[in-house]
Write an enzyme that holds these catalytic residues in place. Structure first.
Site, PDB file in Angstrom:
ATOM      1  N   PRO A 107       1.049  -1.225   0.203  1.00  0.00           N
ATOM      2  CA  PRO A 107      -0.100  -0.053   0.018  1.00  0.00           C
ATOM      3  C   PRO A 107       0.771   1.454   0.017  1.00  0.00           C
ATOM      4  O   PRO A 107       0.480   2.270  -0.598  1.00  0.00           O
ATOM      5  CB  PRO A 107      -0.817  -0.189   1.364  1.00  0.00           C
ATOM      6  CG  PRO A 107      -0.843  -1.637   1.473  1.00  0.00           C
ATOM      7  CD  PRO A 107       0.390  -2.241   1.070  1.00  0.00           C
ATOM      8  N   GLU A 120       4.330  -2.578 -13.581  1.00  0.00           N
ATOM      9  CA  GLU A 120       5.685  -3.074 -13.726  1.00  0.00           C
ATOM     10  C   GLU A 120       6.785  -1.770 -13.938  1.00  0.00           C
ATOM     11  O   GLU A 120       7.566  -2.020 -14.610  1.00  0.00           O
ATOM     12  CB  GLU A 120       5.849  -3.800 -14.930  1.00  0.00           C
ATOM     13  CG  GLU A 120       5.046  -5.250 -14.417  1.00  0.00           C
ATOM     14  CD  GLU A 120       5.537  -6.535 -14.840  1.00  0.00           C
ATOM     15  OE1 GLU A 120       6.738  -6.576 -15.344  1.00  0.00           O
ATOM     16  OE2 GLU A 120       4.793  -7.751 -14.950  1.00  0.00           O
ATOM     17  N   THR A 143       6.079   2.519 -13.582  1.00  0.00           N
ATOM     18  CA  THR A 143       5.478   3.543 -14.341  1.00  0.00           C
ATOM     19  C   THR A 143       6.475   4.161 -15.363  1.00  0.00           C
ATOM     20  O   THR A 143       7.515   3.939 -15.444  1.00  0.00           O
ATOM     21  CB  THR A 143       5.076   4.854 -13.156  1.00  0.00           C
ATOM     22  OG1 THR A 143       6.224   5.234 -12.835  1.00  0.00           O
ATOM     23  CG2 THR A 143       4.154   4.284 -12.205  1.00  0.00           C
TER      24      THR A 143
END
Ligand code: CAA
Length: 384
Positions: A128, A363, A365
């Protein structure tokens, strides 16, 4: 085309094209609605050798090269992007990481069923509060005799619900920076390992993306992948291959959106003729074709470097950056070329547009790819 594909590569491409268009494509729009995971397709893809393509046959794979892999992955993505992301994660970041870092026992136990497509694997790095910055992860693995005790939550994990095992990274030494992160092979069903929230996504709806939760999850010490402290390196080198896969996936969806646009502009009549006769449309078609071809060369070139066992980190990031940005432009143009119809579910371009939106995000940005590319250029002493 710059690349002279071998007969074998062309044969794989044509075999996968046929399978993809006959079996995967016809149900893709329905899956987008129902979010049904295409388990049956994966079984067939396993039988065709598509789930561990670059893994040697002794470990259940096909022993194919990366060029064949990107050709195959593009063909699957052409029909169904959801199916192709599962294939991409499985082939590269899961199977190749175990091939590269696993012990013989681990290969027998995990790689053979993965590469032969009997089970689906996941790769759990993101958390998160740790996406682009995986060093900031807080999942821990504490050694207790012959086990590690894992605690933490992983987020946005492709195939989290449908996988039978995952590679998971966790901190084994808080003070050691990236050398304090380790990777573990964790099977489903082990106590303390559960699937949490399942994301309701804009695209790639038939591929599940979930939280994975580890609560005092005891993993045998022999399940560590590589050595203690290798986890960050394993993730980064796995992502190098993974990024070629996402670039190939981008290529496949772009080609589908382009082909749909050609078909539509040839048949749609406005102002007394097919809209493909209008120069404004023709120029767009030329630009789209050029962008796709440029991306294809970058993807094949990165794959060829990997096959030659050269360092390909930068080229994988360039291919991923360019191809994922490209497909977003192509699918947006495809919707535009379809006019009002492109905004409806009657035409596939609407799905392509939504599916491809995540390609510049997962995978790594586009911003992360630019960091990797510039870091590689600036630290290379051969550059002026
Ligand atoms: N291969 C092997 N090792 C590598 C490597 C590579 N490509 N890149 C870096 N490393 C190693 C370095 O050698 C270094 O180790 P040593 O000091 O022992 O030599 C260590 O890793 C740290 O390297 P850097 O200092 O260069 O790394 P950094 O911390 O500055 O930057 C980053 C790293 C590029 C920003 C990186 O954090 C990154 O790529 N972030 C994005 C993460 C990401 O892509 N997440 C996607 C999640 S996976 C996903 O989406 C899967 C899915 O389900 C679809």
């Amino acid at each position: 085309m710059l690349f002279n594909l071998t007969d074998e590569q062309l044969m794989i491409q044509s075999m996968v094209r046929e399978f993809s268009r006959k079996v995967v494509g016809p149900t893709a729009a329905e899956r987008d609605k129902t979010k049904e995971f295409p388990a049956k397709n994966f079984k067939q893809m396993g039988e065709l050798g598509l789930m561990g393509m670059m893994i040697p046959p002794e470990y259940g794979g096909e022993g194919a090269d990366t060029i064949s892999y990107v050709l195959a992955l593009s063909e699957i993505a052409y029909s169904c992007a959801s199916t192709s992301v599962v294939m991409s994660v499985q082939n590269s970041i899961v199977c190749e990481s175990i091939l590269k870092y696993g012990t013989e026992e681990q290969k027998k136990k995990f790689l053979i069923p993965l590469a032969s497509g009997k089970i689906i694997g996941a790769f759990a790095l993101t958390e998160p509060e740790a996406g682009s910055d995986p060093l900031n992860q807080t999942t821990t693995a504490v050694r207790d005799k012959d086990q590690y005790i894992l605690n933490g939550t992983k987020r946005f994990i492709t195939s989290g619900k449908n996988c039978s095992m995952t590679i998971v990274t966790a901190k084994t030494d808080e003070s050691a920076g990236h050398r304090g992160i380790s990777a573990f092979l964790v099977p489903k069903g082990i106590e303390g390992f559960s699937v949490g929230h399942i994301e309701d996504k804009m695209g790639l709806r038939a591929s599940d993306t979930t939280d994975l939760i580890f609560e005092n999850c005891r993993v045998p010490a022999e399940n560590i992948l590589g050595k203690e402290g290798d986890g960050f390196k394993i993730a980064m080198s796995g992502l190098d291959g993974g990024r070629i896969g996402i670039a190939a996936q981008s290529l496949g969806v772009a080609q589908a959106a382009f082909d749909a646009s050609i078909k539509y502009t040839r048949q749609r009549k406005q102002f007394g003729c097919a809209i493909s006769k209008h120069q404004g449309i023709r120029w767009q078609i030329a630009d789209m074709a050029t962008q796709i071809e440029a991306a294809r060369q970058l993807v094949l070139s990165a794959a060829a470097m990997k096959d030659r066992k050269e360092k390909f980190t930068m080229q994988a990031s360039m291919a991923k950056l360019f191809a994922s940005e490209m497909v977003n432009q192509i699918t947006a143009r495809a919707v535009q070329l379809h006019g009002g119809y492109g905004f409806t579910k009657d035409y596939d371009v609407e799905r392509y547009y939504r599916d491809s939106r995540v390609f510049t995000i997962y995978e790594g940005t586009s911003e992360i790819q630019r960091i990797v590319i510039s870091n590689n250029i600036l630290k290379d002493k051969r550059n002026p």
